[in-house]
Design a protein around this motif. Structure first.
Motif, mmCIF file in Angstrom:
data_model
loop_
_atom_site.group_PDB
_atom_site.id
_atom_site.type_symbol
_atom_site.label_atom_id
_atom_site.label_comp_id
_atom_site.label_asym_id
_atom_site.label_seq_id
_atom_site.Cartn_x
_atom_site.Cartn_y
_atom_site.Cartn_z
ATOM 1 N N GLU A 139 -10.381 -1.865 1.368
ATOM 2 C CA GLU A 139 -10.004 -3.236 1.005
ATOM 3 C C GLU A 139 -8.667 -3.265 0.281
ATOM 4 N N TRP A 140 -8.410 -2.283 -0.580
ATOM 5 C CA TRP A 140 -7.111 -2.220 -1.270
ATOM 6 C C TRP A 140 -5.977 -1.939 -0.287
ATOM 7 N N LEU A 141 -6.190 -1.066 0.688
ATOM 8 C CA LEU A 141 -5.163 -0.789 1.687
ATOM 9 C C LEU A 141 -4.843 -2.041 2.508
ATOM 10 N N GLU A 142 -5.854 -2.834 2.827
ATOM 11 C CA GLU A 142 -5.623 -4.057 3.590
ATOM 12 C C GLU A 142 -4.852 -5.094 2.789
ATOM 13 N N ASP A 143 -5.132 -5.179 1.499
ATOM 14 C CA ASP A 143 -4.501 -6.223 0.678
ATOM 15 C C ASP A 143 -3.100 -5.854 0.216
ATOM 16 N N GLU A 144 -2.834 -4.580 -0.044
ATOM 17 C CA GLU A 144 -1.602 -4.209 -0.738
ATOM 18 C C GLU A 144 -0.648 -3.337 0.073
ATOM 19 N N VAL A 145 -1.117 -2.617 1.075
ATOM 20 C CA VAL A 145 -0.287 -1.587 1.700
ATOM 21 C C VAL A 145 0.001 -1.877 3.165
ATOM 22 N N ALA A 146 -1.000 -2.233 3.938
ATOM 23 C CA ALA A 146 -0.868 -2.282 5.403
ATOM 24 C C ALA A 146 0.112 -3.367 5.833
ATOM 25 N N GLU A 147 0.906 -3.050 6.856
ATOM 26 C CA GLU A 147 1.852 -3.984 7.469
ATOM 27 C C GLU A 147 1.924 -3.706 8.973
ATOM 28 N N VAL A 148 2.079 -4.761 9.744
ATOM 29 C CA VAL A 148 2.371 -4.608 11.176
ATOM 30 C C VAL A 148 3.872 -4.771 11.372
ATOM 31 N N ASP A 193 -0.878 -14.741 14.230
ATOM 32 C CA ASP A 193 -1.024 -15.535 15.441
ATOM 33 C C ASP A 193 -1.961 -14.897 16.458
ATOM 34 N N GLY A 194 -2.587 -13.755 16.115
ATOM 35 C CA GLY A 194 -3.553 -13.120 16.992
ATOM 36 C C GLY A 194 -3.009 -12.057 17.908
ATOM 37 N N VAL A 195 -1.697 -11.800 17.905
ATOM 38 C CA VAL A 195 -1.091 -10.784 18.767
ATOM 39 C C VAL A 195 -1.228 -9.418 18.085
ATOM 40 N N TRP A 196 -1.540 -8.390 18.883
ATOM 41 C CA TRP A 196 -1.734 -7.039 18.363
ATOM 42 C C TRP A 196 -0.404 -6.285 18.356
ATOM 43 N N TYR A 197 -0.137 -5.618 17.242
ATOM 44 C CA TYR A 197 1.068 -4.800 17.094
ATOM 45 C C TYR A 197 0.685 -3.492 16.397
ATOM 46 N N ALA A 198 1.598 -2.551 16.456
ATOM 47 C CA ALA A 198 1.412 -1.290 15.741
ATOM 48 C C ALA A 198 1.613 -1.507 14.250
ATOM 49 N N ILE A 199 0.910 -0.745 13.450
ATOM 50 C CA ILE A 199 1.055 -0.836 12.005
ATOM 51 C C ILE A 199 2.142 0.131 11.545
ATOM 52 N N ASP A 200 2.726 -0.169 10.414
ATOM 53 C CA ASP A 200 3.740 0.703 9.816
ATOM 54 C C ASP A 200 3.013 1.835 9.102
ATOM 55 N N THR A 201 3.066 3.017 9.675
ATOM 56 C CA THR A 201 2.280 4.137 9.146
ATOM 57 C C THR A 201 2.897 4.785 7.916
ATOM 58 N N CYS A 202 4.205 4.609 7.695
ATOM 59 C CA CYS A 202 4.852 5.275 6.555
ATOM 60 C C CYS A 202 4.261 4.842 5.213
ATOM 61 N N PRO A 203 4.092 3.535 4.931
ATOM 62 C CA PRO A 203 3.464 3.167 3.648
ATOM 63 C C PRO A 203 2.049 3.692 3.492
ATOM 64 N N LEU A 204 1.289 3.767 4.574
ATOM 65 C CA LEU A 204 -0.065 4.296 4.465
ATOM 66 C C LEU A 204 -0.046 5.772 4.082
ATOM 67 N N TYR A 205 0.836 6.542 4.710
ATOM 68 C CA TYR A 205 0.947 7.952 4.332
ATOM 69 C C TYR A 205 1.458 8.100 2.893
ATOM 70 N N GLN A 206 2.395 7.258 2.503
ATOM 71 C CA GLN A 206 2.949 7.374 1.155
ATOM 72 C C GLN A 206 1.932 7.025 0.072
ATOM 73 N N GLY A 415 15.208 -0.228 3.533
ATOM 74 C CA GLY A 415 13.873 -0.337 4.080
ATOM 75 C C GLY A 415 12.810 0.375 3.301
ATOM 76 N N ALA A 416 13.157 1.051 2.190
ATOM 77 C CA ALA A 416 12.176 1.797 1.407
ATOM 78 C C ALA A 416 11.860 1.043 0.135
ATOM 79 N N ALA A 417 10.742 1.433 -0.479
ATOM 80 C CA ALA A 417 10.354 0.820 -1.744
ATOM 81 C C ALA A 417 11.318 1.242 -2.833
ATOM 82 N N PRO A 418 11.624 0.376 -3.781
ATOM 83 C CA PRO A 418 12.579 0.738 -4.830
ATOM 84 C C PRO A 418 12.052 1.868 -5.687
#
Length: 563
Positions: A139-148, A193-206, A415-418
């Protein structure tokens, strides 16, 4: 994927997944995440073999077979029917570009050794409490980290949820208790809008370390609050931070379950000696992690035959009694509660956020917010000793540490976190220290200030910064400031070519009569070329400002060539 689905074991060819799971003993995987609504799945439902093959093997809808049959019956072509079941970009298009498609990500969460002992030798209620922390992390990954991401990664958005499958395993390759969870996250998520895209895996790994500390904190807090337990620090590796274990669990029981640790330590000593002979120094933090990984790989046995949990529980209890005696095993939970009562009586259920921020910021010199958040969660686990904490206090401590004791990097990577650096040592306020103590010198390094435009560059910033304007000189008594004479503007600089060699020269007012413009050369002026500008590749705060190439003045615009 094949081993994770049946408890890190091997499945004979042709045997169904359900039959292999029933024979092996580990429970089947369950679906998790808020993104299941887009696939028609329910959270907590069992992961089927065909669903696992379609979702994590082909990036298609879990009910793709039925959807494809209905579309074919309606007159659609086979290619169009298959494309309608694909989530995002098809795997075939990725493979045509000689790329390996990334189907998903795997997170492995493992509790502390003392909690594994209580899970293996405790009752069913204790096991259920320990197994509930994975949902909090997801739930924390969905709210704070994950991005498409889409448009080649130039555009991003927060998805409504993720699609994940959780598999619970309970022993290591030697057959001893080792509870751990495999969380498989699909590399596809829906946009709003319901369209499927790839997620940005770099923040998840970080954020893998921050999610691991959240798992440990949530699971330990819930177990201690529900069963009346507490934690104590235990030194595992000399020189590193201690691990918070459950108070009352003997060290002999922890060593009994850690069968591979002795073999890893023997191999680690040999590999470390080879590293010192090759490099002439001891391994640093990064090299120490790599050396430990090689030691674990060299001592890793082959995969075992999985067994049912009921059989393993009987075998684990018999082995512990045979090696350590009945007296140590009997009444283990009650002894832990007695030790916890003494500890919890001396721990206040309050969090000093000022002291927590001071403690967190002294751990690292350069860091991102995810590092500070992980240290804040470790601080809560060490100070509260298992007591409950208000929701969101870990984020509040991280924000306070960044606001009070750090300075943002002047030029973060695009493009990276400060990233942040610790400020120059300043004594903390007295309200951030225990009563009766005086503020001592804070730990930290001074910030490297960016160099001025005339001096050398700072290693932390590839850009030159403008120096501050000089302070005005003091006026003498009885005098008034003289008005500064205004210099006449220089006419536009034009570029012409000579007859010999075509070498460009710059004609200035010293070579051109006043009020006249030079006549163009025969054949018309040369075609104009735009000024060559470059943008700092790492600077985000100065976005949109162009910097001319150093050593070459910008050329002025000239009328277009009639040719």
């Amino acid at each position: 994927m094949r081993g994770v689905a049946i408890g890190d074991g091997r499945r004979p060819a042709g045997q169904p997944l359900k039959g292999a799971q029933e024979r092996a003993g580990p429970p089947p995987g369950v679906w998790m995440g808020r993104g299941l609504a887009g696939l028609g799945l329910a959270a907590g439902s069992v992961v089927g073999e065909r669903e696992l093959e379609l979702v994590f093997g082909e990036l298609r809808h879990p009910d793709a077979d039925r959807i494809e049959r209905e579309l074919l019956a309606g007159g659609a072509t086979p290619a169009a029917a298959r494309l309608a079941t694909v989530l995002g970009q098809p795997v075939e298009e990725i493979e045509k570009r000689d790329l390996v498609p990334l189907l998903g990500l795997e997170f492995v969460f493992r509790p502390q050794a003392s909690l594994v002992v209580l899970w293996a030798l405790g009752d069913a209620h204790t096991r259920r409490v320990i197994e509930r922390a994975v949902a909090t992390v997801l739930e924390w990954l969905e709210d704070e980290v994950a991005e498409v991401r889409w448009s080649s990664g130039r555009r991003r958005a927060r998805p409504p949820g993720l699609v994940a499958a959780s598999f619970r395993h309970w022993d290591n390759r030697d057959g001893f208790p080792l509870l751990h969870h495999h969380l498989l996250i699909l590399n596809r998520a829906q946009r709003a809008d319901g369209v499927w895209y790839a997620i940005d895996t770099c923040p998840l790994y970080q954020h893998a370390v921050a999610s691991g500390t959240l798992y440990t904190l949530a699971m330990t807090t819930e177990l201690c609050e529900e069963l009346g337990l507490a934690t104590v620090p235990r030194e595992v590796t000399p020189g590193l931070r201690p691990v918070m274990e459950i108070a009352g669990v003997p060290a002999e029981l922890i060593e009994w379950k850690s069968t591979r640790r002795e073999r890893i330590e023997d191999a680690l000593e040999t590999i470390t000696d080879g590293y010192v002979k090759k490099h002439g120094r001891l391994p640093d933090e990064r090299a120490r992690h790599n050396v430990g990984w090689w030691a674990a790989q060299d001592t890793r046995p082959d995969k075992k035959t999985p067994h049912p949990l009921e059989q393993l529980l009987v075998w684990w209890r018999a082995s512990a009694i045979l090696n350590l005696g009945q007296q140590m095993i009997a009444g283990l939970l009650e002894r832990c509660r007695t030790a916890a009562a003494v500890i919890r009586a001396g721990v206040r259920p309050l969090v000093d956020t000022a002291l927590a921020a001071l403690d967190v910021y002294t751990v690292r010199n350069a860091f991102a917010r995810r590092h500070v958040l992980a240290e804040a969660r470790r601080h809560l686990l060490e100070t509260l000793r298992g007591r409950a904490y208000p929701p969101g206090v870990d984020d509040y401590i991280a924000n306070q540490a960044l606001a009070r004791h750090t300075a943002g990097s002047p030029c973060p990577r695009k493009g990276a976190a400060p990233r942040h650096r610790t400020r120059s040592p300043t004594p903390p306020t007295s309200r951030g220290l225990p009563a009766g103590s005086s503020p001592g010198p804070a730990v930290g390094r001074p910030v490297r200030r960016p160099a001025t435009s005339g001096g050398p560059r700072s290693p932390a910033s590839p850009c030159r910064t403008r120096s501050a304007p000089p302070a005005p000189r003091p006026l003498r008594r009885g005098t008034e400031p003289r008005p500064r004479p205004r210099r006449p503007r220089t006419p536009a600089t034009l570029t012409t070519t000579t007859k010999t060699g075509g070498r460009p020269i710059r004609r200035t007012p010293s070579t051109t009569p006043a009020g006249t413009l030079p006549s163009p050369p025969p054949g018309g002026p040369p075609p104009s070329r735009p000024t060559r500008m470059r943008r700092c590749p790492r600077c985000t705060s100065r976005a949109g400002r162009l910097i001319p190439r150093r050593g070459r003045p910008p050329r002025s615009a000239s009328p277009p060539s009639p040719n």
